[in-house]
Design a protein around this motif. Structure first.
Motif, short mmCIF file in Angstrom:
data_model
loop_
_atom_site.label_atom_id
_atom_site.label_comp_id
_atom_site.label_asym_id
_atom_site.label_seq_id
_atom_site.Cartn_x
_atom_site.Cartn_y
_atom_site.Cartn_z
N MET A 115 0.84 -1.19 0.00
CA MET A 115 0.00 0.00 0.00
C MET A 115 0.88 1.25 0.00
O MET A 115 1.80 1.36 0.79
CB MET A 115 -0.92 0.00 1.23
N THR A 116 0.62 2.18 -0.91
CA THR A 116 1.41 3.40 -0.99
C THR A 116 1.05 4.35 0.15
O THR A 116 0.03 4.17 0.84
CB THR A 116 1.16 4.12 -2.32
N SER A 117 1.89 5.36 0.33
CA SER A 117 1.60 6.36 1.35
C SER A 117 0.25 7.02 1.09
O SER A 117 -0.54 7.26 2.02
CB SER A 117 2.69 7.42 1.39
N ALA A 118 -0.02 7.35 -0.17
CA ALA A 118 -1.29 7.99 -0.50
C ALA A 118 -2.46 7.09 -0.12
O ALA A 118 -3.48 7.56 0.41
CB ALA A 118 -1.34 8.33 -1.98
N GLU A 119 -2.36 5.80 -0.38
CA GLU A 119 -3.43 4.86 -0.02
C GLU A 119 -3.59 4.76 1.49
O GLU A 119 -4.71 4.69 2.01
CB GLU A 119 -3.14 3.49 -0.63
#
Length: 262
Positions: free
Chosen positions: A1-5
């Motif tokens: 999971m990305t930081s944005a997610e």
């Protein structure tokens, strides 16, 4: 999971609750909707999600939500807060059909508070401070209205003063040059979460591009860190979004307010 997610998940889980509207006068539940009344004759409609509602159900929610506020003669305007990542079939069409008008989309920005404190020198001749007295709050509110290109709305100042009297945690900050307020904004700690919100930031046109908004944002961030908060969120115009991106915040979605006026 990305930081944005990760940030978007935290936003949905921590902020799309009653924590979103700490200054509410009252909150009424209508299915998934939270119908919020604020001081100054303002209604606000928000929600965690609309579940599996189809377009017909969404249109019904819009009509019933508006009817709730139309029944209160003290309410003169209502905002329905939409988010770009929501599943909401037919919502835009239903809002417009009910007389709501869309404002410009804004970017939902989230990131660590520490990032806002870095590389934010105080511009020469500028001072930043909190305001708490009634006269200063009214002056700040009028200045921010002017910076946004709006007419002065004394009801906004009335609501801010009432909130300071209640002590709900909100802080009001201004930047001044030569003793004149030229930039202002709010800090909104969100109880029970890792978040604070940075809202209402605006700089008079003649003073933009000097790093004043950046310095005011850093001052608010330092105050939030002293409160033990970790994350900051903001609905940002295209003027402020690039500043926050350079400070390490990430755009996780968009929000478009739809407004109805009596």
């Amino acid at each position: 999971m990305t930081s944005a997610e990760q940030y978007l998940r935290a936003y949905d889980e921590q902020l799309r609750t009653d924590a979103e509207t700490p200054s509410a006068v009252s909150v009424t539940r209508l299915g998934p909707l939270r119908l919020v009344t604020f001081a100054g004759g303002r209604g606000f409609i928000t929600y965690r999600d609309l579940g599996d509602s189809d377009a017909d159900r969404v249109a019904e929610l819009v009509a019933n939500g508006l009817e709730h506020f139309q029944a209160d003669p003290e309410i003169s305007r209502v905002e329905w807060k939409t988010r770009g990542h929501d599943r909401a079939p037919g919502l835009r069409e239903a809002l417009i059909a009910s007389g709501f008008e869309p404002d410009e989309p804004e970017s939902i920005m989230i990131g660590p508070l520490e990032a806002l404190c870095d590389n934010a020198p105080m511009p020469s001749g500028v001072t930043v401070r909190r305001v708490v007295g009634e006269g200063e709050v009214r002056a700040m509110s009028a200045m921010v209205d002017e910076a946004f290109g709006d007419s002065v709305d004394t009801r906004i100042a009335d609501a801010l003063i009432a909130r300071l009297d209640r002590g709900d945690g909100m802080e009001l900050w201004v930047a001044e040059t030569d003793g004149v307020m030229v930039c202002g904004g709010r800090l909104e700690p969100v109880p029970g979460t890792d978040f604070v919100g940075i809202w209402g930031g605006a700089t008079l046109p003649a003073y933009r591009g000097r790093g004043i908004y950046r310095a005011l944002t850093a001052a608010r961030a330092r105050s939030a860190l002293e409160r033990g908060k970790k994350l900051v969120h903001s609905d940002s115009t295209e003027d402020s979004r690039p500043i926050l991106e350079r400070s390490g915040l990430v755009k996780v979605s968009t929000t478009t307010p739809f407004n109805w006026t009596r």
